[in-house]
Every structure is written in C-alpha cells, then in structure tokens.
Scaffold this active site. Structure first.
Site, PDB file in Angstrom:
ATOM      1  N   SER A 160       0.810  -1.147   0.095  1.00  0.00           N
ATOM      2  CA  SER A 160      -0.145  -0.106  -0.003  1.00  0.00           C
ATOM      3  C   SER A 160       0.848   1.183   0.106  1.00  0.00           C
ATOM      4  O   SER A 160       0.461   2.427  -0.436  1.00  0.00           O
ATOM      5  CB  SER A 160      -0.875   0.112   1.205  1.00  0.00           C
ATOM      6  OG  SER A 160      -0.242   0.130   2.301  1.00  0.00           O
ATOM      7  N   ASN A 161       2.072   1.165   0.710  1.00  0.00           N
ATOM      8  CA  ASN A 161       2.975   2.514   0.434  1.00  0.00           C
ATOM      9  C   ASN A 161       3.666   2.579  -0.770  1.00  0.00           C
ATOM     10  O   ASN A 161       3.603   3.518  -1.201  1.00  0.00           O
ATOM     11  CB  ASN A 161       3.997   2.286   1.689  1.00  0.00           C
ATOM     12  CG  ASN A 161       3.480   2.489   2.934  1.00  0.00           C
ATOM     13  OD1 ASN A 161       3.363   3.660   3.545  1.00  0.00           O
ATOM     14  ND2 ASN A 161       3.462   1.585   4.070  1.00  0.00           N
ATOM     15  N   HIS A 174       9.050   2.696   9.504  1.00  0.00           N
ATOM     16  CA  HIS A 174       8.960   1.985  10.663  1.00  0.00           C
ATOM     17  C   HIS A 174       7.537   2.259  11.074  1.00  0.00           C
ATOM     18  O   HIS A 174       7.415   3.568  11.439  1.00  0.00           O
ATOM     19  CB  HIS A 174       9.917   1.833  11.557  1.00  0.00           C
ATOM     20  CG  HIS A 174       9.914   0.938  12.727  1.00  0.00           C
ATOM     21  ND1 HIS A 174      10.324  -0.356  12.395  1.00  0.00           N
ATOM     22  CD2 HIS A 174       9.543   1.039  13.917  1.00  0.00           C
ATOM     23  CE1 HIS A 174      10.173  -1.109  13.444  1.00  0.00           C
ATOM     24  NE2 HIS A 174       9.565  -0.382  14.488  1.00  0.00           N
ATOM     25  N   ASN A 198      13.986   4.201   5.252  1.00  0.00           N
ATOM     26  CA  ASN A 198      12.910   2.993   5.603  1.00  0.00           C
ATOM     27  C   ASN A 198      11.841   3.589   6.436  1.00  0.00           C
ATOM     28  O   ASN A 198      12.112   4.755   7.082  1.00  0.00           O
ATOM     29  CB  ASN A 198      13.768   2.133   6.716  1.00  0.00           C
ATOM     30  CG  ASN A 198      12.833   0.973   7.194  1.00  0.00           C
ATOM     31  OD1 ASN A 198      12.039   0.540   6.311  1.00  0.00           O
ATOM     32  ND2 ASN A 198      12.890   0.714   8.440  1.00  0.00           N
ATOM     33  N   ILE A 203      19.517  -5.091   5.497  1.00  0.00           N
ATOM     34  CA  ILE A 203      20.071  -4.758   4.429  1.00  0.00           C
ATOM     35  C   ILE A 203      21.490  -4.976   4.697  1.00  0.00           C
ATOM     36  O   ILE A 203      22.164  -4.596   5.536  1.00  0.00           O
ATOM     37  CB  ILE A 203      19.792  -3.140   4.124  1.00  0.00           C
ATOM     38  CG1 ILE A 203      18.262  -2.804   4.095  1.00  0.00           C
ATOM     39  CG2 ILE A 203      20.680  -2.790   2.928  1.00  0.00           C
ATOM     40  CD1 ILE A 203      17.733  -3.803   2.995  1.00  0.00           C
TER      41      ILE A 203
HETATM   42  C1  GAR Z   1       4.223  -0.748   6.879  1.00  0.00           C
HETATM   43  O1  GAR Z   1       3.305  -0.355   7.880  1.00  0.00           O
HETATM   44  C2  GAR Z   1       5.653  -0.348   7.266  1.00  0.00           C
HETATM   45  O2  GAR Z   1       5.715   0.431   8.247  1.00  0.00           O
HETATM   46  C3  GAR Z   1       6.048  -1.722   7.994  1.00  0.00           C
HETATM   47  O3  GAR Z   1       5.146  -2.787   7.035  1.00  0.00           O
HETATM   48  C4  GAR Z   1       4.013  -2.245   6.516  1.00  0.00           C
HETATM   49  C5  GAR Z   1       4.043  -2.515   4.891  1.00  0.00           C
HETATM   50  O4  GAR Z   1       2.570  -2.282   4.445  1.00  0.00           O
HETATM   51  N1  GAR Z   1       7.317  -2.094   7.795  1.00  0.00           N
HETATM   52  C6  GAR Z   1       8.154  -2.584   9.008  1.00  0.00           C
HETATM   53  O5  GAR Z   1       7.148  -3.154   9.807  1.00  0.00           O
HETATM   54  C7  GAR Z   1       9.350  -2.536   8.867  1.00  0.00           C
HETATM   55  N2  GAR Z   1       9.984  -2.847  10.072  1.00  0.00           N
HETATM   56  P1  GAR Z   1       2.432  -2.148   2.983  1.00  0.00           P
HETATM   57  O6  GAR Z   1       2.711  -3.438   2.401  1.00  0.00           O
HETATM   58  O7  GAR Z   1       0.755  -2.197   2.897  1.00  0.00           O
HETATM   59  O8  GAR Z   1       2.993  -0.899   2.394  1.00  0.00           O
END
Ligand code: GAR
Length: 249
Positions: free
Chosen positions: A69-70, A160, A158, A144
């Site tokens: 989604s991001n 978080h 990144n 990484i």
């Molecule tokens: C996001 O909430 C991001 O912050 C998290 O994974 C999700 C991905 O969502 N990342 C972590 O937890 C990294 N430590 P998405 O696939 O819908 O973008």
C-alpha cells in the site's frame, strides 16, 4: 516548486514533440533546406538539453515484501513527476501484492533471492544497471547487507510503524509492533522515517508523526491509523529527501 514541475514537464513534452517531428518530417526537409545547418544545431541543442534533464532525474527503487500500500502511494505521488521516477520494484516474495501493483503501472520488478542478497553483491550491480540513485524500503523485512548500505549510504530510507527507538529491532515489524504497543498500554504510537545503516531501525531519523492509542484499539485498528499516517507522509518526505535535503535535516 509548482513552477519547476510545470517547466520540467513542458521542456520534456516540448523536446518529445520536436524529436517526433524531426524524425518523421523535419529531417528530410532540413536536408534540402537552406536553413539546414541552423536547424541541425538547434536539434543538437535540444538533444543536449534532453540528456541533461535525464541525468537530473532521480530514479528510485522501492523494496517491499508485502501488500504494497505504501508502494502504491509512492507510485501515485511520483506519477509524471518531472524529476523523480519509480524505476524498479524489488521484492523477495513471488506472490506479494506489490508485484501486481508494479505490473499495473508497468514498472520493472526485480525478484531477489536470499543467497545472492546476503552472500553475493546484494544486487548492487543490478540496481546500478537500472540507474537507481535512491532506495526506499516500504515494508521490506530482510536486513540490508553492508554492501548495499555502503552503495546507497544517505540515499536509502525506511519506514517503521512505531516511534523509534521504541519498538524497533529484529522481529519488530507489522502487527508484531502494534501488538507490543497495545500490550504495553502505550497511549501514543506513530511512524518513523529514517536513513538506513547496517543495524535494524537504527539509522538517523528523518521524520516522525504520532497518533493516539485508545484503550479500545486492537492491532488491526492501530495498523489502520499507522497506515493512514504512512500514506500521508512517506511520499512527501521521500520527495524532500531528494529535492530539498537540507530542509529536513
Ligand atoms: C508498513 O506499515 C511498514 O511500516 C511496515 O510494513 C508495512 C508494509 O505495509 N514495515 C515494517 O514493519 C518494517 N520494520 P504495506 O505493504 O501495505 O506498504
């Protein structure tokens, strides 16, 4: 900024139209025209301008392992941006949702494997071959490797889903973070966007935004609030990192 966007787009479109005209119509006419020399020079200048503009384009790679989604929000934000382009999606899971998103937007996908990632050159040469100048981790869960950090130091960010340094480190991702936040009866959580170094979630912070955690919140409702913050801020912070680095440091 708006002016830069508009003028960048105009130069690109202008050069594209001229190139098309030149190839199919002007070139044969120029050959027999008495203005031939001047027109050739003008064309050369336009090509030069085009190459300079291309060199100024930041090509980003989005690393994602999940739904994406991001990644989707970042792709939407930079769609037709004059200076920033999403040039590659890097994924370590063949069935991940982000692959469908990349295909829909005709963005190349690089499917990576553990062995060459951790024991090879960490795909640095593949990223360079795609002209990638900036890396965005958007829900990418592998650590990484040093070779990749070194190749993109200061050019890799990144996101978080918590207010680092709390709830970061190995094993702290996605719903694990929200479960821990709720179990500890926190009244606030949020997002952290940070540069990437050799250690999990320890790179220099760039931006944080917070939201309330209510007693009624579940990991799912908290995840929805966090996603809303991520979607709102991640694309614009990436843009600032690339175009106005001093404004956020
Ligand atoms: C996001 O909430 C991001 O912050 C998290 O994974 C999700 C991905 O969502 N990342 C972590 O937890 C990294 N430590 P998405 O696939 O819908 O973008």
């Amino acid at each position: 900024m708006a002016l830069v966007r508009i003028s960048g787009k105009l130069v690109y479109r202008g050069v594209f139209v001229f190139q098309t005209l030149y190839r199919f119509y002007l070139a044969p006419v120029i050959l027999i025209s008495r203005w031939g020399k001047q027109l050739h020079l003008f064309t050369l200048l336009l090509y030069l301008l085009y190459f300079i503009m291309s060199a100024l384009i930041h090509k980003i790679a989005i690393f994602a392992s999940g739904a994406g989604s991001n990644a989707q929000k970042i792709i939407d934000h930079f769609h037709q941006h004059p200076q920033i382009q999403v040039g590659l999606i890097v994924c370590n899971k063949p069935g991940a949702g982000v692959i469908g998103i990349a295909e829909k937007h005709q963005i190349p996908v690089l499917l990576i494997e553990k062995e060459p990632f951790f024991r090879g050159d960490a795909y640095v040469s593949a990223l360079q071959a795609h002209g990638i100048s900036f890396v965005v981790l958007a829900g990418f869960l592998w650590k990484i490797p040093p070779a990749l950090v070194a190749a993109y130091r200061g050019a890799m960010v990144n996101i978080h889903p918590a207010l680092l340094p709390k709830y970061g480190g190995k094993g702290m991702y996605g719903s694990h973070v929200h479960e821990a936040v709720i179990a500890n009866k926190e009244t606030e959580s949020g997002i952290t966007i940070h540069y990437v170094n050799e250690f999990f979630d320890e790179g220099a912070p760039i931006f944080q935004a917070s939201c309330a955690v209510l007693p009624s919140d579940t990991p799912e409702t908290l995840a929805a609030k966090i996603h809303a913050l991520e979607h709102q801020y991640f694309p614009i912070i990436i843009e600032k990192c690339l175009l106005k680095p001093t404004a956020i440091l």
